[in-house]
Design a protein around this motif. Structure first.
Motif, PDB file in Angstrom:
ATOM      1  N   ASN A 484       4.806 -15.044  -4.028  1.00  0.00           N
ATOM      2  CA  ASN A 484       3.851 -14.248  -3.253  1.00  0.00           C
ATOM      3  C   ASN A 484       3.427 -13.044  -4.101  1.00  0.00           C
ATOM      4  N   PRO A 485       2.153 -12.918  -4.453  1.00  0.00           N
ATOM      5  CA  PRO A 485       1.738 -11.810  -5.334  1.00  0.00           C
ATOM      6  C   PRO A 485       2.031 -10.427  -4.757  1.00  0.00           C
ATOM      7  N   ILE A 486       2.033 -10.298  -3.440  1.00  0.00           N
ATOM      8  CA  ILE A 486       2.330  -8.998  -2.822  1.00  0.00           C
ATOM      9  C   ILE A 486       3.790  -8.619  -3.086  1.00  0.00           C
ATOM     10  N   THR A 487       4.686  -9.606  -2.919  1.00  0.00           N
ATOM     11  CA  THR A 487       6.098  -9.358  -3.207  1.00  0.00           C
ATOM     12  C   THR A 487       6.292  -9.025  -4.677  1.00  0.00           C
ATOM     13  N   LEU A 488       5.587  -9.762  -5.545  1.00  0.00           N
ATOM     14  CA  LEU A 488       5.712  -9.558  -6.985  1.00  0.00           C
ATOM     15  C   LEU A 488       5.244  -8.163  -7.394  1.00  0.00           C
ATOM     16  N   ILE A 489       4.212  -7.674  -6.740  1.00  0.00           N
ATOM     17  CA  ILE A 489       3.748  -6.298  -6.999  1.00  0.00           C
ATOM     18  C   ILE A 489       4.867  -5.309  -6.664  1.00  0.00           C
ATOM     19  N   LEU A 566       8.372   4.366   1.214  1.00  0.00           N
ATOM     20  CA  LEU A 566       7.606   4.468   2.455  1.00  0.00           C
ATOM     21  C   LEU A 566       6.142   4.104   2.225  1.00  0.00           C
ATOM     22  N   GLY A 567       5.586   4.597   1.115  1.00  0.00           N
ATOM     23  CA  GLY A 567       4.186   4.302   0.793  1.00  0.00           C
ATOM     24  C   GLY A 567       3.949   2.825   0.573  1.00  0.00           C
ATOM     25  N   VAL A 568       4.847   2.183  -0.207  1.00  0.00           N
ATOM     26  CA  VAL A 568       4.704   0.748  -0.477  1.00  0.00           C
ATOM     27  C   VAL A 568       4.841  -0.050   0.816  1.00  0.00           C
ATOM     28  N   GLY A 569       5.820   0.305   1.649  1.00  0.00           N
ATOM     29  CA  GLY A 569       6.024  -0.417   2.906  1.00  0.00           C
ATOM     30  C   GLY A 569       4.846  -0.284   3.852  1.00  0.00           C
ATOM     31  N   LEU A 570       4.321   0.926   3.972  1.00  0.00           N
ATOM     32  CA  LEU A 570       3.207   1.146   4.896  1.00  0.00           C
ATOM     33  C   LEU A 570       1.910   0.536   4.373  1.00  0.00           C
ATOM     34  N   ILE A 571       1.662   0.644   3.067  1.00  0.00           N
ATOM     35  CA  ILE A 571       0.389   0.155   2.512  1.00  0.00           C
ATOM     36  C   ILE A 571       0.408  -1.347   2.278  1.00  0.00           C
ATOM     37  N   LEU A 572       1.506  -1.847   1.650  1.00  0.00           N
ATOM     38  CA  LEU A 572       1.545  -3.258   1.258  1.00  0.00           C
ATOM     39  C   LEU A 572       2.377  -4.135   2.188  1.00  0.00           C
ATOM     40  N   GLY A 573       3.236  -3.549   2.986  1.00  0.00           N
ATOM     41  CA  GLY A 573       3.984  -4.343   3.953  1.00  0.00           C
ATOM     42  C   GLY A 573       5.452  -4.523   3.621  1.00  0.00           C
ATOM     43  N   LYS A 574       6.182  -5.137   4.569  1.00  0.00           N
ATOM     44  CA  LYS A 574       7.635  -5.271   4.468  1.00  0.00           C
ATOM     45  C   LYS A 574       8.065  -6.163   3.299  1.00  0.00           C
ATOM     46  N   GLU A 575       7.258  -7.194   2.974  1.00  0.00           N
ATOM     47  CA  GLU A 575       7.611  -8.083   1.854  1.00  0.00           C
ATOM     48  C   GLU A 575       7.548  -7.338   0.523  1.00  0.00           C
ATOM     49  N   ALA A 576       6.509  -6.537   0.339  1.00  0.00           N
ATOM     50  CA  ALA A 576       6.376  -5.769  -0.897  1.00  0.00           C
ATOM     51  C   ALA A 576       7.515  -4.765  -1.030  1.00  0.00           C
ATOM     52  N   LEU A 577       7.910  -4.156   0.087  1.00  0.00           N
ATOM     53  CA  LEU A 577       9.017  -3.199   0.053  1.00  0.00           C
ATOM     54  C   LEU A 577      10.326  -3.909  -0.287  1.00  0.00           C
ATOM     55  N   VAL A 660       9.322   1.631  11.724  1.00  0.00           N
ATOM     56  CA  VAL A 660       7.968   2.092  11.401  1.00  0.00           C
ATOM     57  C   VAL A 660       7.274   1.088  10.491  1.00  0.00           C
ATOM     58  N   ILE A 661       8.016   0.587   9.487  1.00  0.00           N
ATOM     59  CA  ILE A 661       7.456  -0.408   8.556  1.00  0.00           C
ATOM     60  C   ILE A 661       7.076  -1.678   9.313  1.00  0.00           C
ATOM     61  N   LEU A 662       7.955  -2.105  10.222  1.00  0.00           N
ATOM     62  CA  LEU A 662       7.705  -3.328  10.984  1.00  0.00           C
ATOM     63  C   LEU A 662       6.462  -3.193  11.863  1.00  0.00           C
ATOM     64  N   LYS A 663       6.261  -2.001  12.407  1.00  0.00           N
ATOM     65  CA  LYS A 663       5.148  -1.789  13.334  1.00  0.00           C
ATOM     66  C   LYS A 663       3.830  -1.513  12.617  1.00  0.00           C
ATOM     67  N   TYR A 664       3.881  -0.689  11.556  1.00  0.00           N
ATOM     68  CA  TYR A 664       2.633  -0.244  10.930  1.00  0.00           C
ATOM     69  C   TYR A 664       2.433  -0.765   9.507  1.00  0.00           C
ATOM     70  N   GLY A 665       3.426  -1.480   8.938  1.00  0.00           N
ATOM     71  CA  GLY A 665       3.354  -1.904   7.542  1.00  0.00           C
ATOM     72  C   GLY A 665       2.188  -2.834   7.238  1.00  0.00           C
ATOM     73  N   PHE A 669      -3.958  -4.525   4.171  1.00  0.00           N
ATOM     74  CA  PHE A 669      -4.452  -5.859   4.521  1.00  0.00           C
ATOM     75  C   PHE A 669      -5.063  -5.881   5.919  1.00  0.00           C
ATOM     76  N   LYS A 670      -4.551  -5.015   6.775  1.00  0.00           N
ATOM     77  CA  LYS A 670      -5.175  -4.891   8.101  1.00  0.00           C
ATOM     78  C   LYS A 670      -6.570  -4.309   7.968  1.00  0.00           C
ATOM     79  N   PHE A 671      -6.709  -3.365   7.020  1.00  0.00           N
ATOM     80  CA  PHE A 671      -8.006  -2.739   6.783  1.00  0.00           C
ATOM     81  C   PHE A 671      -8.988  -3.745   6.176  1.00  0.00           C
ATOM     82  N   ILE A 672      -8.492  -4.568   5.230  1.00  0.00           N
ATOM     83  CA  ILE A 672      -9.350  -5.573   4.578  1.00  0.00           C
ATOM     84  C   ILE A 672      -9.844  -6.594   5.599  1.00  0.00           C
ATOM     85  N   LYS A 673      -8.933  -7.009   6.493  1.00  0.00           N
ATOM     86  CA  LYS A 673      -9.328  -7.983   7.521  1.00  0.00           C
ATOM     87  C   LYS A 673     -10.358  -7.398   8.474  1.00  0.00           C
TER      88      LYS A 673
END
Length: 673
Positions: A484-489, A566-577, A660-665, A669-673
């Protein structure tokens, strides 16, 4: 209150009472003549002034973070965070307060007996050790009781401990190494005067630095490691075992570890061994043996089998082996240090090259041992049938490795006290024989400090893995998909962070040391009669330089460790964190081992030459070794030790803010969608 909590809290109180007993013993010892007392008071006042300044800034940090936690999570978590931070501060304060009294009494005792000097220095270190485990276990047990065993709240205590530890380690490390580098390069290399010569303006700041970096900073570091390992076991134990047995076992094991550490300290203090290393080792081995036997009995009582004992024994044995390997790479009794000393005959460049090679080689066996520890503890506990149960086994192995933290910290903190005693002996112009005794104690202290760092690094890897597992449970993350490229980032960002963190802290030492070097040169040039010993240097100016530099430079590295995950989790999600944590743990452990062991080897290579080999003090090889030691100082005392705090802090930040990460992470991608 449940009986296991009574025993847990009582063990913490017992450790604090024992620390008070040792502190009183030290206070009653002879502080020496008037000149020694004056020098000691300068060191004590400088160290306490730094702590007061540092704690003033940390108070603001605690208020801001606790407000954020209360706003986005729960007020109960914020309360636990405040208590974790406060107890970490108190552990450092109590330990350093006594250490700055033990140093001058160790120097005075060295005039009469090596064994008496060892007893006082080790007692001073033991106050730090008992404060760490006493406040750590008492605080955790109390928070667990007050909040009804809700681990979502209690993890805040671990976050508070980790946050303060990072600032204390980085700030103290920058302080001590700025002074040390300035004192060594201008005093020993340029001016050609001995170490701890009273003519050197940076000499008081250097001795203050031993306390704020290697006692208070190290104490906060091991406090965080100790608390983090127990929190990881409690968190997973609460998930795996519904009957609370997964909670009872790590609490009671830690309580037994305190009793074992006290017995080990008492034995080591009374040891008649002529070799200081042997005396300290005897106490450590006795403590370890008591814990292993008790872990087996306790495992059968709580779980009805010996699986938990197997995991704990694995951690304890791996910790001891890592300590031994660290000694092999950093003690002048073995070939690695002697090779660096040999290379010093051809100049500073080859000294640096050989030291880096030693540091790189030294990563091999600790990593293999950590891998074996992870594998054994995972499958012994039942990982083939239940992955979460196996992860609980990894957490128990970390608890086992740190179960004897009381004596591990005591042995570690003994080193800077012996080092200070040597400095006081030199500045007070005591007989040469006194300095020989303190140098022997100090040389052992360098090795014991390196062993302590090895323990901390090994436990960091295991604790971070266990906390990572708790984070995965909290955010419902089943797998880490590297395709998963997001995880790899996230992996790449995490792998980069220890290098960025190391660069920031190394650069901070360099900038602060540059200020110190310029000031020492200025005083040698502008103060008439200073080099002839007819005038006194301005010690306070150098103390002020180290203090302001440390406070100023510790902020960015400390804040990064909290904001980036916190930034990575909120912006890219739980997998990236999740990927970030994995990448940071992998490179952070390697960089920490490399830096700690290379620095320790350079230091002891210098001392080995000063012992009379390769031309001794003042020789070309010695000057080259001093340069190597100067490079190694921020390696082993600033950047390296802070790495294990970095990886655990990022992991526990992720765990605490998991809701917080689970709810808002994944905002991006939410913005892109």
């Amino acid at each position: 209150m449940n009986s296991y909590l009574v025993y847990t809290i009582a063990a913490g109180i017992l450790a604090l009472i024992f620390a008070l007993f040792l502190g009183n013993f030290i206070s009653k010892e002879n502080p020496g003549n008037e000149k020694m007392a004056e020098i000691s008071s300068h060191i004590h006042e400088g160290a306490m002034a730094f702590l007061r300044t540092e704690y003033k800034y940390l108070t603001a940090f605690i208020i801001i973070v606790s407000a954020v936690i209360a706003l986005f999570l729960k007020w109960e978590t914020a309360v636990c965070f405040i208590w974790g931070a406060l107890f970490s501060i108190l552990a450092g304060y109590f330990g350093m307060n006594v250490a700055t009294k033990a140093n001058v009494r160790t120097a005075e005792a060295a005039r009469h007996s090596q064994s008496k000097a060892l007893q006082i220095a080790f007692s001073g270190g033991s106050v730090m050790g008992m404060s760490v485990v006493g406040l750590g276990l008492f605080g955790l047990g109390l928070m667990y009781f007050i909040f009804g065993g809700n681990m979502d709240f209690v993890t805040g205590f671990g976050l508070g401990a980790s946050s303060i530890a990072l600032f204390a380690r980085v700030g103290g490390g920058i302080y001590t190494k700025a002074a040390d580098v300035g004192a060594d390069l201008v005093g020993k290399v340029e001016a050609g005067i001995p170490e701890d010569d009273p003519r050197n303006p940076a000499v008081i700041a250097d001795n203050v630095g031993d306390n704020v970096g290697d006692v208070a900073g190290m104490g906060a570091d091991l406090f965080e490691s100790y608390v983090g390992s127990i929190v990881s076991a409690l968190t997973l134990g609460a998930v795996v075992f519904r009957d609370k047995s997964g909670i009872i076992y790590p609490f009671l094991l830690s309580a037994i570890g305190i009793v074992a550490s006290i017995l080990g300290v008492l034995f080591a203090r009374k040891s008649k061994a002529s070799n200081p290393q042997r005396a300290l080792n005897s106490g450590t081995y006795i403590s370890g043996t008591i814990v292993i036997v008790s872990a087996a009995i306790l495992s059968n009582m709580v779980f009805g089998n010996f699986k938990a004992f197997g995991a704990v024994a694995t951690g304890l044995v791996v910790g001891m082996l890592i300590g031994k390997i660290t000694e092999i790479y950093t003690s002048d009794e073995y070939d690695s240090v002697k090779k660096i000393a040999n290379q010093s005959e051809t100049g500073p460049a080859t000294t640096i090259i050989s030291g880096l090679a030693v540091g790189m080689y030294s990563t091999l066996w600790p990593i293999i041992l950590i891998c074996i520890g992870v594998l054994l503890s995972y499958f012994i506990m039942g990982g083939s049938k239940d992955g979460v149960l196996g992860l609980y086994g990894i957490a128990l192995s970390a608890v086992g490795m740190l179960s004897t933290t009381g004596i591990t910290v005591a042995v570690d903190a003994y080193g800077p006290i012996a080092d200070n005693a040597g400095g006081i002996a030199e500045m007070a112009e005591l007989p040469h024989e006194v300095r020989e005794v303190t140098d022997k104690l100090d040389s052992v202290g360098n090795t014991t400090a390196a062993i302590g760092k090895g323990f901390a690094i090994g436990s960091a890897a295991l604790t971070a893995l266990a906390l990572f597992a708790s984070y995965a449970q909290a955010v419902e993350l089943k797998v880490i998909d590297l395709l998963n490229p997001i995880t790899l980032i996230g992996v790449f960002i995490g792998a980069m962070l220890p290098f960025l963190f190391g660069a920031l802290t190394m650069e901070s030492v360099g900038k602060a040391a540059n200020e110190m070097i310029e000031e020492v040169r200025r005083q040698f040039k502008d103060i008439p009669g200073l080099m002839e010993g007819k005038a006194k240097p301005d010690y306070k100016k150098c103390v002020d330089i180290s203090t302001s530099a440390a406070i100023r430079e510790m902020v960015i590295p400390g804040v990064l460790a909290i904001i980036v995950p916190l930034g990575v989790g909120l912006i890219l999600g739980k997998e990236a964190l999740g990927g970030l944590i994995g990448g940071a743990v992998a490179t952070g452990v390697l960089v920490a081992i490399l830096m700690a062991n290379a620095g320790g080897a350079w230091d002891n290579a210098k001392k080995y030459i000063e012992g009379g080999t390769h031309g001794g003090k003042g020789s070309y090889a010695h000057k080259a070794a001093v340069v190597g030691d100067t490079v190694g100082d921020p390696f082993k005392d600033t950047s390296g030790p802070a790495m294990n705090i970095l990886i655990k802090l990022m992991t526990i930040v992720s765990l605490v803010f998991a809701p917080v990460i689970l709810k808002y992470g994944g905002i991006l991608f939410k913005f892109i969608k």
